[in-house]
Motif scaffolding. Structure first.
Motif, short mmCIF file in Angstrom:
data_model
loop_
_atom_site.label_atom_id
_atom_site.label_comp_id
_atom_site.label_asym_id
_atom_site.label_seq_id
_atom_site.Cartn_x
_atom_site.Cartn_y
_atom_site.Cartn_z
N PRO A 182 50.99 49.78 43.98
CA PRO A 182 51.46 48.39 44.01
C PRO A 182 50.40 47.42 44.52
N ARG A 183 49.52 47.88 45.40
CA ARG A 183 48.46 47.02 45.92
C ARG A 183 47.48 46.65 44.82
N ALA A 184 47.19 47.62 43.94
CA ALA A 184 46.27 47.35 42.83
C ALA A 184 46.87 46.36 41.85
N LEU A 185 48.18 46.47 41.60
CA LEU A 185 48.85 45.55 40.67
C LEU A 185 48.79 44.12 41.18
N VAL A 186 49.04 43.94 42.48
CA VAL A 186 49.02 42.59 43.07
C VAL A 186 47.59 42.03 43.06
N LEU A 187 46.64 42.86 43.49
CA LEU A 187 45.26 42.38 43.61
C LEU A 187 44.63 42.12 42.25
N LYS A 188 45.05 42.87 41.24
CA LYS A 188 44.50 42.70 39.89
C LYS A 188 44.74 41.29 39.38
N GLU A 189 45.93 40.75 39.62
CA GLU A 189 46.24 39.40 39.14
C GLU A 189 45.42 38.35 39.87
N MET A 190 45.20 38.52 41.16
CA MET A 190 44.35 37.59 41.90
C MET A 190 42.89 37.74 41.50
N ALA A 191 42.50 38.97 41.17
CA ALA A 191 41.12 39.20 40.71
C ALA A 191 40.86 38.45 39.40
N ARG A 192 41.89 38.35 38.57
CA ARG A 192 41.77 37.61 37.32
C ARG A 192 41.48 36.13 37.61
N GLN A 193 42.20 35.56 38.57
CA GLN A 193 41.94 34.17 38.96
C GLN A 193 40.53 34.00 39.53
N MET A 194 40.13 34.97 40.33
CA MET A 194 38.79 34.93 40.91
C MET A 194 37.73 34.95 39.82
N ALA A 195 37.93 35.80 38.81
CA ALA A 195 36.97 35.91 37.71
C ALA A 195 36.84 34.58 36.97
N GLU A 196 37.96 33.90 36.78
CA GLU A 196 37.93 32.60 36.09
C GLU A 196 37.17 31.57 36.90
N GLU A 197 37.36 31.54 38.21
CA GLU A 197 36.68 30.56 39.05
C GLU A 197 35.18 30.83 39.14
N LYS A 198 34.81 32.12 39.15
CA LYS A 198 33.41 32.47 39.35
C LYS A 198 32.65 32.69 38.04
N GLY A 199 33.33 32.53 36.90
CA GLY A 199 32.67 32.76 35.62
C GLY A 199 32.40 34.23 35.37
N LEU A 200 33.30 35.08 35.83
CA LEU A 200 33.11 36.53 35.68
C LEU A 200 34.16 37.13 34.75
N GLN A 201 34.59 36.35 33.76
CA GLN A 201 35.66 36.83 32.88
C GLN A 201 35.26 38.09 32.12
N LYS A 202 34.01 38.13 31.62
CA LYS A 202 33.58 39.31 30.87
C LYS A 202 33.55 40.55 31.74
#
Length: 451
Positions: free
Chosen positions: A334-354
């Motif tokens: 469950p920790r990975a599921l929660v963090l994965k969604e926040m990681a997606r937001q982080m990737a968008e802010e930092k330009g790390l989508q790829k």
């Protein structure tokens, strides 16, 4: 007898004196690693602090894989995280209150608790100078030694009354971010020749923001950086009584040793690469795969390389895919599921989508590759664990790998102290002392002249 030869000779004896046939463990029904034959944990205690659920035990025997759940004092951590997100609030301090007290604070209690925490963050000058003197190559070791040093500044270090345990717990939770940030800046200065920055914590900032401020300085982190760091601290705050470091704290606490000795022991356990250092392994593996795999969207190329890794033909030839599998979780962490969604937001802010899309594809393909590789030999379903994404977000925030495992400790100190309090006040009230059966041969004493 020369020293080097004697050391060699002593080390050679280990080959025989430490060897115990695996068959003996079965013969005497020894639960290796405190695991049952079905790989579930041996029940050794009771707790109300946290609960880790990854399977159900069937009446006829065996285990049934179920989606993973993590509870803090009976509250689903996914609900805790989503509730805080809906209210757009940070929540690590609230989580610490919950774990220590057993209930969620009201608004006034939370304000007061935060004031107590933030006022306890600064180190006195002597403690700060001691950390500077403790420079070394590993921050976990500096953290452990610094915790032991705090014993000398405590007016009642050996008092295990409830009031004193709460006071010590709050002070340790508050001081861990400061110690870790100072230790890193000293390491950076001594090892890399960089300027030494000792920034005092700010009583108007959360623990998560204070840590980033002390590590990186003002205006060098974003609001999302703070939110994601706060979330990772919540997700790592506790993981039941059976994880290695928490069990270490409970074992040492059962002897009624002081808080600082017990917590230092927990830090030593967490430092081990089989426990707290896994997120570093994931980041190192991810960096390698970004180079080794030419097309980050090519499933066939990814599958082929993962198969080589499992066959010990690629990467570090360990046969492991780091971040895959967990001792308890089966279908999902469950920790990975929660963090994965926040990681997606982080990737968008930092330009790390790829990079994030590549990591997400590795998540999917790694689980399938592992399950396919193990086939009939695997005893349960496996999933991606929280380490698969925590290293990515720490790296995206701009935190150095040297603080990845200390960040784990910075979160887990809340669970450690809660379990210590429970062990000393409401558990079995007995020193934890399991049995070991001696399977060595009895021998007579030989006089020195006859040896």
């Amino acid at each position: 007898m020369e020293q080097d030869y004697l050391i060699y000779k002593l080390s050679e004896t280990i080959k025989t004196t430490s060897r115990i046939d695996k068959e003996l463990f079965t013969q005497f029904n020894v639960k290796r690693g405190l695991r049952n034959e079905d790989h579930s944990g041996v029940l050794v205690g009771l707790t109300k602090v946290g609960d880790v659920v990854g399977y159900e035990k069937l009446p006829e025997g065996g285990l049934k894989a179920i989606p993973g759940k993590l509870y803090y004092r009976g509250i689903d951590v996914e609900d805790l995280a989503s509730g805080l997100a809906k209210e757009n609030r940070l929540g690590f301090e609230e989580t610490a209150f919950l774990l220590l007290s057993g209930y969620l604070p009201d608004a006034e209690e939370l304000i007061t608790f935060k004031k107590i925490l933030y006022s306890a963050m600064p180190l006195n000058q002597k403690a700060t100078m001691n950390i500077i003197d403790l420079e070394g190559q590993d921050i976990m070791n500096i953290l452990a030694r610094s915790v032991l040093e705090l014993y000398t500044f405590d007016p009642n270090p050996d008092d295990i009354s409830r009031d004193n345990l709460i006071r010590q717990s709050i002070e340790l939770i508050a001081k861990f971010p400061t110690i870790i940030a100072y230790a890193y800046n000293i390491l950076r200065h001594s090892q890399q020749g960089r300027s030494l920055h000792i920034r005092h914590p700010n009583e108007d900032m959360s623990l998560a923001e204070n840590f980033l401020y002390m590590m990186k300085g003002p205006n060098n982190y974003t609001e999302l950086d703070v939110k994601i760091l706060d979330l990772t601290l919540i997700l790592h705050a506790d993981h039941g009584g059976g994880n290695n470091s928490t069990f270490t704290v409970r074992v040492t606490s059962s002897s009624q040793t002081d808080t600082y000795s017990s917590i230092a022991a927990g830090i030593g356990s967490l430092k081990g690469p089989l426990h707290g250092g896994a997120n570093i392994k994931v980041v190192q593996m991810f960096e390698h795969l970004k180079t080794a795999i030419k097309d980050w969207t090519n499933v066939k190329e990814i599958d082929a390389y993962l198969k080589k890794m499992l066959n010990k033909e690629a990467y570090n030839k360990s046969g492991l895919i780091y971040g895959i599998g967990h001792a308890v979780y089966t279908i999902s962490d469950p920790r990975a599921l929660v963090l994965k969604e926040m990681a997606r937001q982080m990737a968008e802010e930092k330009g790390l989508q790829k990079e994030f899309e590549f990591l997400q594809l590795l998540d999917e393909r790694s689980v399938k590759a592992f399950m396919s590789f193990k086939g009939d030999d695997i005893n349960k379903q496996v999933c991606t664990n929280v380490d698969f994404y925590s290293g990515f977000v720490y790296d995206a925030i701009g935190l150095p790998t040297e603080v990845f495992t200390p960040l784990f400790a910075m979160a887990r100190i809340t669970g450690w102290t809660a379990h210590r309090i429970e062990e000393l006040n409401f558990a079995s009230k007995r020193i934890i002392r399991p049995a070991y059966k001696n399977v060595g041969e009895k021998r007579p004493f030989t006089p020195l002249k006859d040896r």
